[in-house]
Design a protein around this motif. Structure first.
Motif, PDB file in Angstrom:
ATOM      1  N   UNK A  55      -1.839   3.970  14.408  1.00  0.00           N
ATOM      2  CA  UNK A  55      -0.811   3.410  15.402  1.00  0.00           C
ATOM      3  C   UNK A  55      -0.892   2.131  15.595  1.00  0.00           C
ATOM      4  N   UNK A  56      -1.713   1.482  14.512  1.00  0.00           N
ATOM      5  CA  UNK A  56      -1.736  -0.147  14.523  1.00  0.00           C
ATOM      6  C   UNK A  56      -0.689  -0.672  13.785  1.00  0.00           C
ATOM      7  N   UNK A  57      -0.783  -2.032  14.022  1.00  0.00           N
ATOM      8  CA  UNK A  57       0.147  -2.980  13.017  1.00  0.00           C
ATOM      9  C   UNK A  57       0.032  -3.136  11.823  1.00  0.00           C
ATOM     10  N   UNK A  58      -1.452  -2.672  11.539  1.00  0.00           N
ATOM     11  CA  UNK A  58      -2.019  -2.665  10.019  1.00  0.00           C
ATOM     12  C   UNK A  58      -1.051  -1.965   9.052  1.00  0.00           C
ATOM     13  N   UNK A  59      -0.853  -2.403   7.932  1.00  0.00           N
ATOM     14  CA  UNK A  59      -0.190  -1.638   6.816  1.00  0.00           C
ATOM     15  C   UNK A  59      -1.198  -1.688   5.473  1.00  0.00           C
ATOM     16  N   UNK A  60      -0.631  -0.836   4.777  1.00  0.00           N
ATOM     17  CA  UNK A  60      -1.568  -0.710   3.466  1.00  0.00           C
ATOM     18  C   UNK A  60      -0.366  -0.511   2.450  1.00  0.00           C
ATOM     19  N   UNK A  61      -0.705  -1.242   1.193  1.00  0.00           N
ATOM     20  CA  UNK A  61       0.475  -1.035   0.119  1.00  0.00           C
ATOM     21  C   UNK A  61      -0.271  -0.315  -1.001  1.00  0.00           C
ATOM     22  N   UNK A  62       0.626   0.744  -1.364  1.00  0.00           N
ATOM     23  CA  UNK A  62       0.350   1.590  -2.639  1.00  0.00           C
ATOM     24  C   UNK A  62       1.444   1.392  -3.723  1.00  0.00           C
ATOM     25  N   UNK A  63       0.964   1.840  -4.943  1.00  0.00           N
ATOM     26  CA  UNK A  63       1.750   1.565  -6.213  1.00  0.00           C
ATOM     27  C   UNK A  63       2.270   3.127  -6.815  1.00  0.00           C
ATOM     28  N   UNK A  64       1.623   4.054  -6.083  1.00  0.00           N
ATOM     29  CA  UNK A  64       1.822   5.536  -6.511  1.00  0.00           C
ATOM     30  C   UNK A  64       2.148   6.394  -5.420  1.00  0.00           C
ATOM     31  N   UNK A  65       3.074   7.313  -5.724  1.00  0.00           N
ATOM     32  CA  UNK A  65       3.184   8.405  -4.743  1.00  0.00           C
ATOM     33  C   UNK A  65       1.947   9.180  -4.443  1.00  0.00           C
ATOM     34  N   UNK A  66       1.176   9.520  -5.542  1.00  0.00           N
ATOM     35  CA  UNK A  66      -0.377  10.566  -5.103  1.00  0.00           C
ATOM     36  C   UNK A  66      -1.034   9.617  -4.496  1.00  0.00           C
ATOM     37  N   UNK A  67      -1.101   8.382  -4.474  1.00  0.00           N
ATOM     38  CA  UNK A  67      -2.003   7.548  -3.763  1.00  0.00           C
ATOM     39  C   UNK A  67      -1.596   7.433  -2.270  1.00  0.00           C
ATOM     40  N   UNK A  68      -0.505   7.559  -1.680  1.00  0.00           N
ATOM     41  CA  UNK A  68       0.039   7.494  -0.587  1.00  0.00           C
ATOM     42  C   UNK A  68      -0.210   9.101  -0.218  1.00  0.00           C
ATOM     43  N   UNK A  69       0.172   9.953  -0.905  1.00  0.00           N
ATOM     44  CA  UNK A  69      -0.278  11.504  -0.614  1.00  0.00           C
ATOM     45  C   UNK A  69      -1.688  11.730  -0.220  1.00  0.00           C
ATOM     46  N   UNK A  70      -2.497  11.195  -0.953  1.00  0.00           N
ATOM     47  CA  UNK A  70      -4.084  11.307  -0.751  1.00  0.00           C
ATOM     48  C   UNK A  70      -4.437  10.743   0.405  1.00  0.00           C
TER      49      UNK A  70
END
Length: 162
Positions: free
Chosen positions: A61-76
């Motif tokens: 719920x923070x203002x922090x974000x993370x960037x991913x380059x693959x769907x599987x990394x986001x799913x993980x």
């Protein structure tokens, strides 16, 4: 004995140096040394490449974000709030084109890509209650058939149709 070894060592070094000099003697200059910028003035790049996305996802719920380059990394990482940002490409792939057509104007390519990145939220866990939701679901099923919650979405679409 030591003199013979030294002579062999020096001879080996000389032979190696001659071999290396022979390899580089005919080498061309660095590309930037030979570029005539006036010859390329007014020339534009041509060609196409498929559109590729990066996924920018909220972290908790923070203002922090993370960037991913693959769907599987986001799913993980179990992210549920992501946007898709184009990082390269100019043309839709055939799969992307089919997904946008299946969405029938109810979702953009970026929205479909972001939808493919998340899990445990939205259409992946909900019901399909309208034609708009069915179109978006159809687009998602076309665009990301390997999504871990594909079975649920297919069941939801089938339930809406019946």
């Amino acid at each position: 004995m030591i003199t013979v070894r030294r002579a062999l060592a020096v001879g080996t070094l000389v032979a190696a140096a001659i071999g290396l000099a022979g390899c580089t003697a005919g080498a061309e200059s660095e590309p930037e040394d030979s570029i005539d910028s006036s010859a390329t003035a007014g020339v534009s790049a041509s060609g196409t490449a498929p559109i590729v996305f990066a996924f920018v996802c909220a972290v908790g719920s923070s203002d922090r974000t993370e960037t991913y380059t693959t769907y599987s990394a986001v799913w993980e990482d179990d992210r549920t709030d992501c946007t898709a940002q184009r990082i390269t490409g100019t043309e839709l792939s055939s799969q992307q084109r089919a997904a946008v057509q299946a969405a029938a104007g109810d979702a953009t390519l970026e929205q479909l890509a972001a939808g493919c990145a998340v899990r445990r939220t939205g259409p992946w866990v909900g019901t399909v209650d309208s034609a708009t939701e069915a179109h978006v679901a159809a687009g998602l099923l076309e665009y990301c058939p390997g999504h871990p919650e594909t079975d649920h979405l297919q069941d939801a679409v089938a339930g809406w149709r019946s």
